[in-house]
Design a protein around this motif. Structure first.
Motif, short mmCIF file in Angstrom:
data_model
loop_
_atom_site.label_atom_id
_atom_site.label_comp_id
_atom_site.label_asym_id
_atom_site.label_seq_id
_atom_site.Cartn_x
_atom_site.Cartn_y
_atom_site.Cartn_z
N GLN A 40 15.76 2.11 -8.27
CA GLN A 40 16.40 3.32 -7.76
C GLN A 40 16.01 4.55 -8.58
O GLN A 40 15.78 5.63 -8.02
N PHE A 41 15.92 4.39 -9.88
CA PHE A 41 15.54 5.53 -10.72
C PHE A 41 14.13 6.00 -10.40
O PHE A 41 13.88 7.19 -10.21
N TRP A 42 13.19 5.06 -10.34
CA TRP A 42 11.80 5.45 -10.08
C TRP A 42 11.61 6.01 -8.69
O TRP A 42 10.76 6.87 -8.46
N THR A 43 12.41 5.55 -7.73
CA THR A 43 12.35 6.13 -6.38
C THR A 43 12.73 7.59 -6.42
O THR A 43 12.07 8.44 -5.81
N ALA B 28 0.82 -1.20 0.00
CA ALA B 28 0.00 0.00 0.00
C ALA B 28 0.86 1.26 0.00
O ALA B 28 0.58 2.23 -0.71
N GLN B 29 1.94 1.26 0.78
CA GLN B 29 2.86 2.40 0.78
C GLN B 29 3.54 2.56 -0.57
O GLN B 29 3.69 3.68 -1.08
N ASN B 30 3.93 1.45 -1.16
CA ASN B 30 4.59 1.49 -2.46
C ASN B 30 3.65 1.98 -3.55
O ASN B 30 4.05 2.75 -4.43
N LYS B 31 2.40 1.56 -3.51
CA LYS B 31 1.44 1.96 -4.53
C LYS B 31 1.16 3.45 -4.48
O LYS B 31 0.99 4.10 -5.52
N GLU B 32 1.12 4.03 -3.27
CA GLU B 32 0.77 5.43 -3.14
C GLU B 32 1.96 6.37 -3.29
O GLU B 32 1.85 7.43 -3.90
N PHE B 33 3.12 5.98 -2.74
CA PHE B 33 4.25 6.92 -2.69
C PHE B 33 5.50 6.44 -3.43
O PHE B 33 6.34 7.26 -3.80
N LYS B 34 5.68 5.13 -3.59
CA LYS B 34 6.90 4.57 -4.19
C LYS B 34 8.16 4.88 -3.38
O LYS B 34 9.28 4.72 -3.86
N THR B 35 8.01 5.32 -2.14
CA THR B 35 9.14 5.60 -1.26
C THR B 35 8.67 5.46 0.18
O THR B 35 7.47 5.51 0.46
N GLY B 36 9.63 5.28 1.09
CA GLY B 36 9.29 5.15 2.51
C GLY B 36 9.07 3.73 2.98
O GLY B 36 8.76 3.50 4.16
N MET B 37 9.24 2.74 2.08
CA MET B 37 8.96 1.36 2.48
C MET B 37 10.01 0.81 3.44
O MET B 37 9.68 0.04 4.35
N ALA C 31 4.99 11.12 2.56
CA ALA C 31 5.46 9.74 2.53
C ALA C 31 6.04 9.31 3.87
O ALA C 31 5.81 8.19 4.33
N LYS C 32 6.79 10.21 4.52
CA LYS C 32 7.41 9.86 5.81
C LYS C 32 6.36 9.69 6.91
O LYS C 32 6.35 8.68 7.62
N THR C 33 5.48 10.67 7.06
CA THR C 33 4.49 10.58 8.13
C THR C 33 3.52 9.43 7.90
O THR C 33 3.09 8.78 8.86
N GLU C 34 3.18 9.17 6.65
CA GLU C 34 2.28 8.05 6.37
C GLU C 34 2.96 6.71 6.65
O GLU C 34 2.31 5.75 7.09
N ALA C 35 4.26 6.62 6.42
CA ALA C 35 5.00 5.40 6.75
C ALA C 35 4.97 5.17 8.26
O ALA C 35 4.82 4.02 8.72
#
Length: 712
Positions: free
Chosen positions: A523-526, A76-85, A669-673
């Motif tokens: 890494q590129f998409w992040t 779910a985190q990856n789908k919404e933000f693609k970062t913070g996993m 992304a950080k606070t949602e993680a």
């Protein structure tokens, strides 16, 4: 029907133990200096290199209920933000261990849930004062590197540290209200500090490859880039790497030979910061991923140039695609205008015949197969299906469909077909024989980009085709390096499809190591999504642990507050429960803080900023004391960030790009993680039993865990 169950809500809560065990596998992914992991497939003996929580969980056996919940949370985190996993994964483990410690000290589950949830909400509100607008952070990143020697808390000494103190941000903003800008005239001879001239050169290639601009390793001559007055080698610092395979983009030398393709350059604007501000921001958000961010800077430069007429810029992700090429060094990675993809050698032969010729293009929004039906298709009533999937290798029905589809394409003089979904193998072969190039699957963004420029309208079935659906002006050619090595990639050949004025860009990612293909793409998409979310939010957090440090400081304040007698009400249904929560509040707050402290200590150890987690924790405690003595922890932390010295982080990761470059984090992304990590831990904490269903009773009876289950 249930077969067995086991109690999981004992002192050694099984679900929390499983979360902690799974999360511990990703601790080396924290921070900018990551340790990679090899995932080996025993069935094929093939290995893949990973450094992300998403790829790790895809490779683990997640048969347990807790593991499946963890995977769903990460996805779910990856789908919404693609970062913070990685942050989410680590905090799940840290807070699971903290909750276990609370259980072992007989803290009620209700008290753990109530105090941790309330404290996290308070911390998320507290860190809002650290948010820096994109405008301010660009000024700070582009400002002079002159820094004060010491931080004085004159303007920051306030009686109480309120939840949202506007003066905290004001204390930081007064230092960046009038930044000093590097003059253009003095920038061309400043060596490694030459950021402005770097911003003028975009790693963007119109056709062909950046490889033609790569000199041999032994050629140390300087190169003047035509039209820019910039000496390429003046901004590039040579370094020796420990491996010829694990090289990074930007360590090659560029020649002035352009061949048969163009280079794009940004023209200097009146304000030098506006010319490279987003490049600095992308680097600050990249967290050490220099190879990916150089490609992103080229994309940003191109999109900014196109957006000048609109007056506002937002990174358009739909106009970005990737193509991974195995067999070339990483220094050949570049950004090409148009769509770069891989085709078979037979199709490459057809492409050679199409060179420099305008083609008629058709877009198919679906699969190009006989059995394909669009979403929502309803079969007619009173019709009995005799054969759903005909044999396309031979047979009358299949041959009839193939011939009819080919006749339609030939009748409308279609040369190029881009298909969103899969393509029938027999139809593909027949089209290739008839000099019709069919390519699929193709991302939807590619179809939209070619449709806007060529005038083609996507169709779901070829039977819907009419003259207005076919576009014109597309061009196709081989994507080739200057030395021709791009043609020796095995069974697939890279080609480039483009049309004049198309906004689509392809990041061509090259590597000589097969195991790194997925890693480079991730890494590129992040990097892309971090910049995208920063521009979307309009603000960023100071990085390098600044936000977590303020959370720890705020929890200290909450812990030191006198415990007021709690009253029963909406939050606590009984006076007894309210009293229990107040009794254990300090203990639970310290458990929550231990998660962030472990997070900071592991990041520092991964970066070799501390020899052990114990010494890293001591450094964190030292900063917490100084922040408390200052009177305004947020202002103290902002000044540390401004000096590039949060937790001793400095700017060592970006030594090639100047000493003043900071590290930033995404806000949402950080606070949602954080929220997702704690929600998962508290969800598993509140489960009291695991009920097993299914026919495998004997297998469970004979397993080592049979003593933990009660069979029904």
């Amino acid at each position: 029907l249930p077969m067995a169950f086991r109690d999981v809500n004992a002192r050694r809560h099984i679900g929390l133990q499983q979360l902690s065990s799974l999360a511990s596998t990703g601790r080396t992914f924290l921070g900018p200096v990551k340790s990679h992991k090899f995932i080996v497939d025993e069935s094929t003996n093939q290995s893949t290199l990973i450094c992300s929580a998403v790829r790790l969980l895809e490779s683990l056996d997640l048969a347990s209920a807790a593991g499946q919940l963890l995977n769903e949370t990460i996805q779910a985190q990856n789908k919404e933000f693609k970062t913070g996993m990685s942050t989410l994964l680590f905090l799940v483990g840290a807070w699971s261990s903290a909750a276990l410690e609370c259980l072992q000290q007989n803290v009620p589950v209700s008290a753990i849930v109530s105090v941790m949830s309330e404290a996290l909400n308070s911390c998320c509100e507290r860190v809002q004062c650290l948010q820096i607008s994109i405008h301010d952070v660009k000024k700070e990143l582009c400002s002079s590197r002159v820094r004060p020697n010491a931080f004085e808390c004159k303007a920051c000494q306030v009686g109480c540290d309120s939840l949202l103190n506007p003066q905290d941000l004001l204390c930081f903003q007064k230092h960046i209200s009038a930044p000093e800008v590097i003059p253009i005239s003095s920038c061309s001879h400043q060596g490694d500090d030459c950021h402005f001239n770097k911003g003028l050169v975009s790693p963007l290639v119109d056709s062909g490859s950046a490889a033609s601009l790569v000199k041999p390793a032994g050629d140390r001559s300087s190169s003047v880039i035509p039209g820019s007055g910039v000496i390429a080698s003046s901004c590039i610092k040579q370094k020796l790497t420990h491996s010829r395979h694990f090289s990074t983009l930007g360590k090659s030398h560029f020649s002035s030979q352009q061949g048969n393709f163009q280079r794009y350059f940004l023209t200097p604007s009146a304000d030098p910061c506006e010319c490279y501000d987003l490049g600095h921001l992308a680097m600050a958000l990249s967290h050490g991923n220099q190879a990916g961010v150089k490609l992103l800077q080229g994309i940003v430069a191109y999109q900014q140039e196109r957006a000048e007429s609109r007056g506002s810029f937002q990174l358009n992700i739909t106009e970005i695609v990737t193509c991974s090429l195995l067999g070339l060094p990483e220094s050949y990675s570049c950004v090409s205008q148009g769509f770069v993809t891989l085709v078979s050698p037979e199709q490459a032969t057809v492409i050679k015949q199409f060179k420099d010729k305008p083609l008629r293009i058709l877009l198919v929004d679906g699969d190009l197969t006989e059995q394909y039906r669009h979403l929502g298709f309803n079969r007619p009533r009173n019709v009995r299906t005799i054969l759903e999937h005909p044999n396309l290798e031979g047979g009358r029905a299949g041959d009839t469909w193939l011939s009819r589809m080919l006749d339609i394409l030939v009748g409308f003089e279609v040369n190029l077909v881009l298909v969103k979904g899969s393509v029938c193998k027999n139809l593909l072969d027949r089209c290739t024989t008839s000099r019709i190039l069919v390519i699929g699957p193709v991302p939807r963004g590619v179809l939209c980009a070619f449709g806007e420029v060529t005038g083609a309208h996507p169709v779901t079935y070829l039977s819907q085709l009419n003259p207005s659906c076919v576009g014109n002006g597309a061009q196709v050619g081989l994507w080739e390096a200057s030395d021709g090595r791009a043609m020796d990639l095995g069974e697939l050949v890279p080609v480039r499809i483009s049309v004049r004025g198309i906004p689509l860009l392809t990041a061509v990612l090259t590597t000589a190591v097969a195991a790194k293909v997925q890693l480079l793409e991730d890494q590129f998409w992040t990097s892309v999504y971090r910049l995208h979310h920063a521009l979307k939010d309009g603000k960023v957090f100071p990085g390098a642990g600044a936000v977590e440090l303020l959370c720890l400081s705020h929890i200290q304040v909450l812990t030191e507050q006198p415990v007021r007698p709690a009253k029963a009400g909406k939050e606590f249904p009984s006076p007894w429960l309210a009293a229990r929560v107040a009794e254990y509040k300090s203990l639970v707050l310290q458990a929550l803080a231990s998660g962030w402290k472990r997070y900071l200590s592991v990041v520092m150890c991964n970066m070799a900023k501390a020899p052990s987690e114990l010494e890293a924790c001591a450094l964190v405690d030292h900063h917490l004391r100084k922040a408390a003595d200052c009177g305004s922890p947020s202002a103290y932390i902002l000044e540390l960030f401004r000096r590039g010295d949060v937790l001793g982080g400095g700017s060592g990761l970006f030594a090639d790009h100047g000493e003043g470059l900071k590290v930033c984090d995404n806000v949402a992304a950080k606070t949602e993680a954080w929220r997702r990590a704690l929600d998962l831990v508290l969800l598993v904490l509140q489960t009291d039993a695991e009920i097993i269903t299914g026919p495998r009773r004997n297998e469970l009876l004979n397993s080592p865990m049979s003593s933990e289950f009660m069979f029904l």
